[in-house]
Each structure stands twice: as C-alpha cells, then as structure tokens.
Design a protein around this motif. Sequence first.
Motif, PDB file in Angstrom:
ATOM      1  N   HIS A  61     -17.501  -8.843  -0.858  1.00  0.00           N
ATOM      2  CA  HIS A  61     -17.055  -7.633  -0.236  1.00  0.00           C
ATOM      3  C   HIS A  61     -15.671  -7.766   0.555  1.00  0.00           C
ATOM      4  N   LEU A  62     -15.744  -8.698   1.590  1.00  0.00           N
ATOM      5  CA  LEU A  62     -14.525  -8.915   2.344  1.00  0.00           C
ATOM      6  C   LEU A  62     -13.284  -9.504   1.469  1.00  0.00           C
ATOM      7  N   ALA A  63     -13.478 -10.316   0.302  1.00  0.00           N
ATOM      8  CA  ALA A  63     -12.600 -10.801  -0.459  1.00  0.00           C
ATOM      9  C   ALA A  63     -11.990  -9.446  -1.006  1.00  0.00           C
ATOM     10  N   LEU A  64     -12.837  -8.608  -1.717  1.00  0.00           N
ATOM     11  CA  LEU A  64     -12.260  -7.351  -2.173  1.00  0.00           C
ATOM     12  C   LEU A  64     -11.519  -6.499  -1.398  1.00  0.00           C
ATOM     13  N   ALA A  65     -11.914  -6.349  -0.217  1.00  0.00           N
ATOM     14  CA  ALA A  65     -11.241  -5.536   0.771  1.00  0.00           C
ATOM     15  C   ALA A  65      -9.930  -5.968   1.256  1.00  0.00           C
ATOM     16  N   LYS A  66      -9.795  -7.268   1.114  1.00  0.00           N
ATOM     17  CA  LYS A  66      -8.493  -8.237   1.444  1.00  0.00           C
ATOM     18  C   LYS A  66      -7.632  -7.648   0.149  1.00  0.00           C
ATOM     19  N   ARG A  67      -8.128  -8.005  -1.091  1.00  0.00           N
ATOM     20  CA  ARG A  67      -7.191  -7.489  -2.115  1.00  0.00           C
ATOM     21  C   ARG A  67      -6.638  -6.031  -1.851  1.00  0.00           C
ATOM     22  N   VAL A  68      -7.535  -5.134  -1.631  1.00  0.00           N
ATOM     23  CA  VAL A  68      -7.258  -3.725  -1.632  1.00  0.00           C
ATOM     24  C   VAL A  68      -5.992  -3.753  -0.643  1.00  0.00           C
ATOM     25  N   LEU A  69      -6.319  -4.312   0.831  1.00  0.00           N
ATOM     26  CA  LEU A  69      -5.263  -4.190   1.863  1.00  0.00           C
ATOM     27  C   LEU A  69      -3.866  -5.155   1.314  1.00  0.00           C
TER      28      LEU A  69
END
Length: 211
Positions: A8-16
């Motif tokens: 989830h953290l990796a995906l959140a970083k991709r969104v940012l």
Amino acid sequence: LGRPGDDHLALAKRVLGYLVRTHSLGLLYRRSDDFNNTGVFTIMDPEKPTTGALHGASDSDFAAGPSTTAYVFMLCGAAVDWLCRLQSSTSLSSAELEFYSLSCAVAEAAYVRNMLSELGVLPDGATSVFCDSTGAIRQAADMASSSKTRHIARRWYFVNAYLELDIVELRNTPGDCNPSNCLSKCVVGKAFSDERSYLLNFRRRGGAPAT
C-alpha cells in the motif's frame, strides 16, 4: 486503510509521484457557441476539432465480482462530469454490465441537461452518449425479454423512454476510442495519454500542448 502494508505504501508513493509529474496538467474549457450536437463527429478523433457540444461516454470492466461503472461528460472541450464506482451486483455478461453503465450515464445526461436548462443554455436535440458495446445499445433500445435478460430489473430500462423522447441518442464507438476507459480499468502508455489529453482538452495550464 485498516491494515496498511508495504504494498500500500509503494502504491501511495506512485500516486504522489504521478501528482508531482503532472502538477501542470489541468482542465481547459473554451468559450463556444456550439452547444448543439450538430453534424457527426467521432469521439477522440484527432483529425477533427474538439466539439463544444455536450456529449458523454460510458464504459465498464468485466470482473469476477461486481464490475465498475464509469462515465464522463464533455462540454466546451473538456470534462465537466464523471463517475467511477462499483456496481451493486454481479453481471452475467459483458453486455449486461455495459447496459448498467449506459443506464447510469443516461440518467446523468438528463441531470446535466436539466442543469443547463436552468442556466438557459439547454442544447438543441438529443445528447449523444457513446458506448463501445453494441449489445448494451441494442438492449437499451429494444426492451424485449429473453432467457438471458429477463432477470434484469425493469428500472434499468428507463433509458428507452429517454430515447423515445429524443433526450439522448446512443452511439457506438470503438473500444480504443472511448475516453471513459481510463475510469473503468487500468489503461497505460499512449492509450492513457490520449484519453487524458481528450478529457483535459489537449492542453497544459499556460497553453502548452499536453504530453
């Protein structure tokens, strides 16, 4: 949100990261007197100018569980109204789930037309709603029941009345020319860039072409 993990953290970083790279992108509306669906235009056709007329597109994905309903409406060259959400039930065919999305889009088209009417700029004639499923369009236009469709709740067939009243017209478009694809499924590369450019009106803030 209940049990976030490394994925989830990796995906959140991709969104940012995406937000940082595209911070200059924005919706661009052009003043236009062309609020009417006059003539025939093909959605997302690079050889033809972006129309100012109100028009929309619907799409859905075919999932093992509830599918996704998506639609978008364009006015003055850019998106003014859109939606992406899970359907309330599991469909038995791709035509059925596309029919649900199309019905939701037609209901939204009626809402947008009502709003424009209150503003005194109601378009003349029917509003075009594009769909890449021939089966869904036929289902909306023909209320005949069969063994494959008799389980569908009658409430979804209200779209037929809007067709008869000439409030909307349903038009078929190729799947790769449907700008609502990126709202219903994962679209990457040039396909995503083309759909995004169409929805934003092919421009960056400040007037530079979008890439």
